[in-house]
Design an enzyme around this catalytic site. Structure first.
Site, PDB file in Angstrom:
ATOM      1  NE  ARG A  57      -3.934   1.957   0.619  1.00 15.87           N
ATOM      2  CZ  ARG A  57      -4.327   3.137  -0.067  1.00 15.87           C
ATOM      3  NH1 ARG A  57      -3.194   3.289  -1.302  1.00 15.87           N
ATOM      4  NH2 ARG A  57      -5.332   3.644   0.106  1.00 15.87           N
ATOM      5  N   GLY A  58       0.934   1.710  -1.256  1.00 14.90           N
ATOM      6  CA  GLY A  58       1.783   2.947  -1.422  1.00 14.90           C
ATOM      7  C   GLY A  58       1.827   3.932  -0.297  1.00 14.90           C
ATOM      8  CG  ASP A  60      -0.285   2.084   4.750  1.00 15.42           C
ATOM      9  OD1 ASP A  60      -0.775   3.133   5.098  1.00 15.42           O
ATOM     10  OD2 ASP A  60      -0.996   0.894   4.960  1.00 15.42           O
ATOM     11  CB  THR A  61       5.261   0.510   3.207  1.00 17.81           C
ATOM     12  OG1 THR A  61       4.764  -0.080   2.179  1.00 17.81           O
ATOM     13  CG2 THR A  61       4.661   0.382   4.552  1.00 17.81           C
ATOM     14  NE  ARG A  62       4.103   5.222  -3.723  1.00 18.59           N
ATOM     15  CZ  ARG A  62       3.798   4.035  -4.776  1.00 18.59           C
ATOM     16  NH1 ARG A  62       4.914   3.708  -5.488  1.00 18.59           N
ATOM     17  NH2 ARG A  62       2.474   3.695  -4.922  1.00 18.59           N
ATOM     18  N   GLY A  90     -11.250   1.628  -6.645  1.00 17.43           N
ATOM     19  CA  GLY A  90     -12.283   1.283  -7.601  1.00 17.43           C
ATOM     20  C   GLY A  90     -11.604   1.044  -8.930  1.00 17.43           C
ATOM     21  CD  GLU A 124      -0.825  -5.062  -6.536  1.00 17.02           C
ATOM     22  OE1 GLU A 124      -0.296  -4.234  -7.144  1.00 17.02           O
ATOM     23  OE2 GLU A 124      -0.327  -5.329  -5.385  1.00 17.02           O
TER      24      GLU A 124
END
Length: 1190
Positions: A57-58, A60-62, A90, A124
């Site tokens: 999840r970008g 959060d942790t990108r 979406g 994913e």
């Protein structure tokens, strides 16, 4: 929890000899293993674009954890897909992302707080898990500050995210879209539950740098990226890989020395091992080719700097003093778990500077490669008060099949040579004798060359060694510290390959060389080996090196060399009388010359006759004249060949005056040489004289042999040694083997230093002179196969130093000398096929040897052979109980029916041979020290047991023992109807009735027993249970079934309360056999995670159904894994079922219809008594270790 991938393959193998199928070759199995592994690797990598797909999840942790993880993966050369674009909630998954997942070998899923809020992330996740189910896609979840329970049950932030998705679904007015949302919701919930059950990593309470390092190591190991390096395929070193892997993972030993001759593959093996295992250590370093690099100045300091850099020292560039560098290295080796490989050590001082004296961190391993096995323990670390544990691994050459594979890899690009090249390829393989460097160099040089070039190259190799190969071997020779060692090497290479070590040492000592310590140095440097019979052995390439060094003394004038070893050159020197004082040794075997000339003569004759036929000199005549002319041609041809050979034979004779002037000649071999002239010209300084095939009836008196150490007159026409006794003060070894005309031998008063007298095979010998009792130093007396010898000289009882007495096949001996019991030095007595004073018993079946019954055996014996002497339990020598020192006893071919009490009482016995004792029924309570028992061919044997205090059960060799039911702690045969239900359930063989009604024959390998029929049997060997039964379907309890060539399935973790206890493999085969026999299956189990072949098992005894013409056979094998850490949860395992088919009859074949696997689990909650407890105590291993099996 990490999952296992188990691959099951079925292979058919063909053997040129059906009898060889029961002990098929190591290389065939390992070749099969390598083929399967390469196929698996190829099939899994050919369509992959990425090693790893990162799902995260970008928001959060990108820019934090995932960014650092991505960089670490790239730094480790792991090809990673990292999508840098954000997508709105979406939107559908982009096609490039879907393609990236499908073309990645693994996925790392970073499950962060808001991961489930992204439908893209959830899509994913669904696709990743679909890939995992349909292929071998590896999935590693990272629980980044979230709890696996929250993910599994969709609680906390994951519950909130799923609630919001549900609200959006319910707010959707379009019925079709709402239905699609509902379907996706189910997929997402299932995916979150499934991923939470997988083995992963949790970030809570851990430093992220350490967590990332662990993830990188895990993915590197799981993907086996080390196998993608440029190292060529491993050929012929699988056993070494297993040994060294065991050293790295399980052994408490800290140091390993891999040693072997130059070019044997030490560096290659060490590099292969290093790449496989360096990730298992905190620090690692590989210092390559130290020997060559140290030829340059200041190299050791450079090596120290490289080592410091690899060990993480940041000040390595500022160090300019070797002692300071050593001090820093010592501290770093103590601080971290380290794998260090020091390749090519040639001086122990190098070790002092590179590892110091302070020891290692627990779990660290250091591997050395060297040509000199003695170097390692000379360094200062091994001189400390508590020296480290150390083991050595000798790396040997390849066998013939492995050599063909390696040659084919380089010469034919891995293909098998076509018919026109096979003979030349075989000659290259024979020339190289398994030497990997030689095979590689020659194979590469002959790539894409035609057959004519191959032939020319082989001819050239007979004259000179390839320069690249010789350069490597020369380094070992140049490293020898003294001229004495170099001269020893050359003398052995020219004259003494295959000769006894002690005899050679004695001869060379009298040639002013010092062999005692020199031999040890040659052996330590792998320039020389000693065979099991104490014979000297040397690799052919090394032998050629030694001979070439002698040749370089005078390339074109052999008479100017010190040693002449080439038979044709020796003949030319003697025939032309060109001998000089420079010659110290010369060998000539006229059979080698005659074979060559005979071949030339026959070739010339046939070519001449063929020319006449082709020119129609015969065919043009009328028929009658033509027939007569052909007979005339044949008669003339025989007469011409006879006269030519006779004339040529006379021309081959040597004049004794040819030796005039060879004043320094010490070593002389003249086998089958016809000498003419007076022997007064013979050199007087000879130390070794070999004259096989000597034509005279006695040795000439003028032959001066006063300095002779060894005289070998085997296969000669001697009837006596001399007409008059002679004094040979220096003679230690007298060899008269196979002198078929020899009637009497005596005059031993003249041999005061005699140590060995060998008369074996002298079939006409009737007397050995009593003067032999004066040979106080005699150590060995060989009278084997002297069939006309009726008595031994009574004086041999005076031989107080005699250690070995061999009289095998002396079938006319009347009695043993009474005084033999007093020979306290006698250690080895061989008396097979003697039958002293035999008489036929009343049964007219057994011949009772009366002389042996009362024969008093010396108590000093260590080895005793009494095979084929018709001994029964009643006729055993009464003195057996006094043999307290006896270690090896051979009683093969006798008439005993049980193990005699006097044999059981032998307290030092370690090896007992009872093979071919056809009346033997039981071997009960064998001595507790016995290590090996041979009972092959004991066709009546039923049971073998051992004394209760036996700590280690002996190895029992029991081929062709069709009646055998039990070997205590090793083998047990039971009818399946006698086996308890609980035990069958414990094995996982739930449906007993499936196999209970079939009829079976007992079989041993491919040997068919005749007659007796048994009910269905279960054979328990070591801790493997096997059975065959006639049927056409797999049992119901086989859970994973395949009809194709491979079976893959995912094995989840068994958990804490339910662990793996066993493993069942079952296959249904259709056997079509002209001999009505079952083709024996064998199984190979490979632990892919631990990267080595673990176990191979093929039952040496099993039950097999009667087959009239053809039928289906079900084979079941159960392996107990409990208490064996070689197979652990999460390991990837490969299982292969191997079959051999008789290629002599193409009607004999096996078709595999279906096969399958089931895993047997252990329920810790079940506290009932284990019915397999007795069998688990038999062995801590699983089946046969593959090294032991080969």
């Amino acid at each position: 929890m990490r999952n296992s991938v188990i691959a099951i393959s079925v292979h058919s193998m063909y053997s040129t000899d059906i009898e060889l199928n029961k002990d098929f070759s190591k290389s065939s199995i390992l070749s099969c293993m390598m083929v399967v592994l390469s196929e698996i690797s190829a099939s899994s990598s050919s369509t992959y674009h990425y090693d790893v797909f990162l799902s995260f999840r970008g928001a959060d942790t990108r820019y934090g954890f995932t960014d650092h993880l991505h960089k670490a993966l790239l730094d480790a050369a792991i090809n990673t897909f990292f999508d840098d674009d954000e997508i709105q909630t979406g939107e559908d998954l982009k096609p490039e992302l879907e393609n990236a997942i499908k073309t990645s070998r693994a996925s790392i899923i970073v499950l962060s707080k808001d991961y489930a809020s992204s439908t893209w992330c959830l899509d994913e996740l669904v696709l990743i898990l679909e890939q995992r189910r349909s292929s071998k896609h590896i999935v590693i979840p990272i629980f980044y500050h979230v709890k696996p329970t929250d993910v599994r049950k969709q609680q906390s932030s994951f519950g909130d995210a799923m609630a919001r998705h549900k609200q959006k679904m319910e707010a959707e007015t379009n019925e079709k879209k709402r239905s699609q949302w509902a379907q996706k919701m189910k997929q997402w919930e299932k995916a979150l539950t499934e991923v939470a059950d997988l083995k992963g990593e949790e970030a809570n309470g851990r430093r992220e740098t350490i967590l990332i390092e662990r993830i990188v190591k895990e993915i590197n190991s799981r993907l086996e990226l080390n196998k993608q390096s440029k190292i060529p395929p491993l050929i012929g070193m699988e056993s070494s890989v297993r040994t060294i892997t065991s050293f790295l993972k399980y052994d408490t030993t800290e140091f390993l020395t891999i040693w072997g001759m130059g070019g044997i593959g030490k560096t290659y093996l060490a590099k292969y091992i290093f790449k496989l295992h360096y990730l298992d250590f905190e620090r690692s370093s590989f210092l390559e080719d130290i020997e060559r690099r140290c030829m340059q100045p200041n190299t050791l300091l450079d090596l120290q700097k490289q080592l410091l850099k690899d060990l993480g020292d940041i000040t390595w560039m500022d160090i300019h003093d070797a002692n300071v560098a050593t001090s820093k290295i010592e501290k770093l080796l103590l601080r971290n778990k380290t794998l260090l490989v020091l390749d090519g050590i040639d001086h122990f001082e190098q070790l002092d500077l590179l590892i110091g004296t302070r020891g290692l961190h627990p779990g660290s391993k250091i591997i050395f490669t060297t040509k000199d096995a003695s170097l390692t323990e000379k360094c200062r670390l091994f001189m400390t008060e508590f020296p480290p544990n150390h083991m050595k691994h000798l790396l040997k050459g390849l066998n013939e099949e492995e050599s063909q594979q390696l040659l084919g890899l380089h010469a034919f690009n891995g293909d098998y040579p076509n018919e026109s090249y096979r003979e030349q390829a075989r000659k290259v393989v024979m020339y190289c004798e398994g030497h990997p460097l030689a095979l590689t160099v020659l194979g590469s040089s002959l790539r894409k060359e035609d057959v004519a070039v191959w032939k020319d190259t082989i001819k050239l190799l007979q004259k000179e060694t390839n320069p690249k190969i010789q350069q490597v071997l020369q380094i070992s020779f140049d490293s020898l510290p003294s001229k004495n060692d170099k001269e020893l090497f050359k003398h052995i290479a020219c004259f003494f390959i295959g000769k006894d070590r002690e005899i050679t040492e004695a001869i060379l000592t009298e040639c002013d060389l010092i062999p005692t310590f020199g031999f040890s140095r040659l052996i330590d440097r792998c320039l020389l080996t000693v065979g099991p019979g104490n014979e000297l052995m040397m690799h052919q390439l090394l032998q050629e090196l030694g001979r070439d060094l002698v040749r370089q003394e005078s390339p074109n004038e052999p008479w100017e060399r010190s040693l002449i070893w080439h038979h044709e050159e020796s003949y030319d020197v003697l025939k032309q009388e060109k001998g000089t004082a420079k010659i110290q040794g010369l060998v000539l075997d006229m059979k080698m010359i005659e074979n060559y000339t005979s071949h030339r003569t026959s070739t010339f004759t046939m070519e001449k006759f063929g020319d006449d036929l082709r020119n129609n000199k015969i065919g043009a005549l009328p028929l009658l004249y033509r027939v007569c002319d052909i007979f005339s041609w044949i008669w003339c041809l025989f007469a011409w060949v006879f006269l030519l050979r006779s004339s040529y034979s006379n021309n081959l004779d040597i004049e004794t005056k040819a030796f005039k002037g060879m004043d320094k000649l010490r070593l002389l071999q003249l086998n089958y040489v016809q000498l003419h002239g007076s022997y007064k010209h013979f050199p007087t300084g000879l130390r070794w004289l070999s004259m096989h095939g000597f034509p005279l009836s006695y040795l000439p008196l003028e032959l001066q042999l006063g300095n002779l150490v060894a005289l070998d007159m085997s296969y000669s026409n001697l009837q006596h040694l001399w007409k008059k006794p002679k004094l040979l003060r220096s003679l230690k070894f007298l060899i008269l083997s196979c002198c078929h005309e020899l009637v009497r031998v005596g005059g031993f008063d003249g041999f005061p230093l005699l140590e060995r007298l060998i008369l074996g095979g002298c079939g006409s010998l009737v007397e050995v002179c009593e003067s032999i009792g004066n040979c106080d130093r005699l150590l060995l007396l060989d009278l084997s196969e002297c069939g006309k010898l009726k008595r031994l000289p009574r004086s041999i009882s005076r031989l107080k130093n005699l250690r070995t007495l061999s009289m095998d096949g002396c079938s006319n001996l009347g009695e043993f000398p009474v005084g033999i019991k007093d020979m306290e030095s006698l250690e080895v007595l061989k008396a097979n096929n003697v039958n002293i004073e035999s008489q036929v018993s009343s049964s007219s079946v057994i011949v009772v040897p009366r002389g042996l019954k009362s024969f008093t055996i010396p108590g000093s014996l260590v080895r005793l052979s009494l095979g084929n002497n018709n001994l029964s339990n009643e006729s055993f020598p009464v003195s057996f109980g006094s043999l307290s020192m006896l270690e090896h006893l051979d009683l093969h071919g006798n008439w005993i029916d049980s193990l005699p009490d006097c044999v059981r009482s032998l307290t030092s016995l370690t090896n007992l041979n009872l093979s071919e004792c056809r009346r033997l029924k039981t071997v009960l309570c064998a001595s507790r020290k016995v290590l090996n028992i041979y009972v092959g061919g004991c066709v009546s044997l039923q049971k073998v047991t051992f004394q209760r205090e036996t700590s280690i059960l002996p190895y029992v060799y029991y081929q062709e023992t069709t009646t055998l039911i039990e070997i205590e702690g090793k083998l047990k045969k039971q009818a399946i109807s006698e086996i308890d239900e609980d035990m069958l359930c414990r094995l996982g063989w739930i449906n007993k009735q499936h196999v209970i009604d079939d009829k079976f024959l007992t079989m041993n390998c491919l040997l068919k027993a005749q007659g007796k029929t048994f009910v269905t049997e279960v054979i328990h060997e070591d801790i493997v249970f096997t059975t065959y039964f006639q049927g056409n379907r797999l049992p119901d309890w086989i859970t994973h079934i395949s009809h194709s060539s491979e079976l893959h399935f995912s094995l989840p973790s068994s958990g804490k309360s339910c662990r793996i206890r066993g493993f069942n493999v079952c296959c249904v085969t259709t056997t079509v056999s002209s001999t009505k026999s079952v083709i024996m299956p064998r199984m190979l189990i490979v632990n892919l995670t631990k990267r080595y072949c673990n176990k191979i098992y093929g039952p040496r005894r099993w039950a097999a159904p009667e087959i009239v013409e053809e039928g289906d056979i079900v084979f079941v094998s159960h392996w107990m894994f409990e208490n064996n850490d070689q197979f652990e949860d999460g390991d990837e395992v490969s299982v292969h079922v191997l079959y051999f088919v008789n290629s002599h009859d193409q009607n004999d074949h096996v078709d595999v219809k279906e096969y399958g696997v089931s895993v047997v689990y252990d329920d810790d909650g079940n506290k009932r008594e284990d019915p397999l407890a007795e069998y688990k105590a038999w062995s801590l291993g699983i089946g046969y270790d593959s090294d032991a099996f080969y």
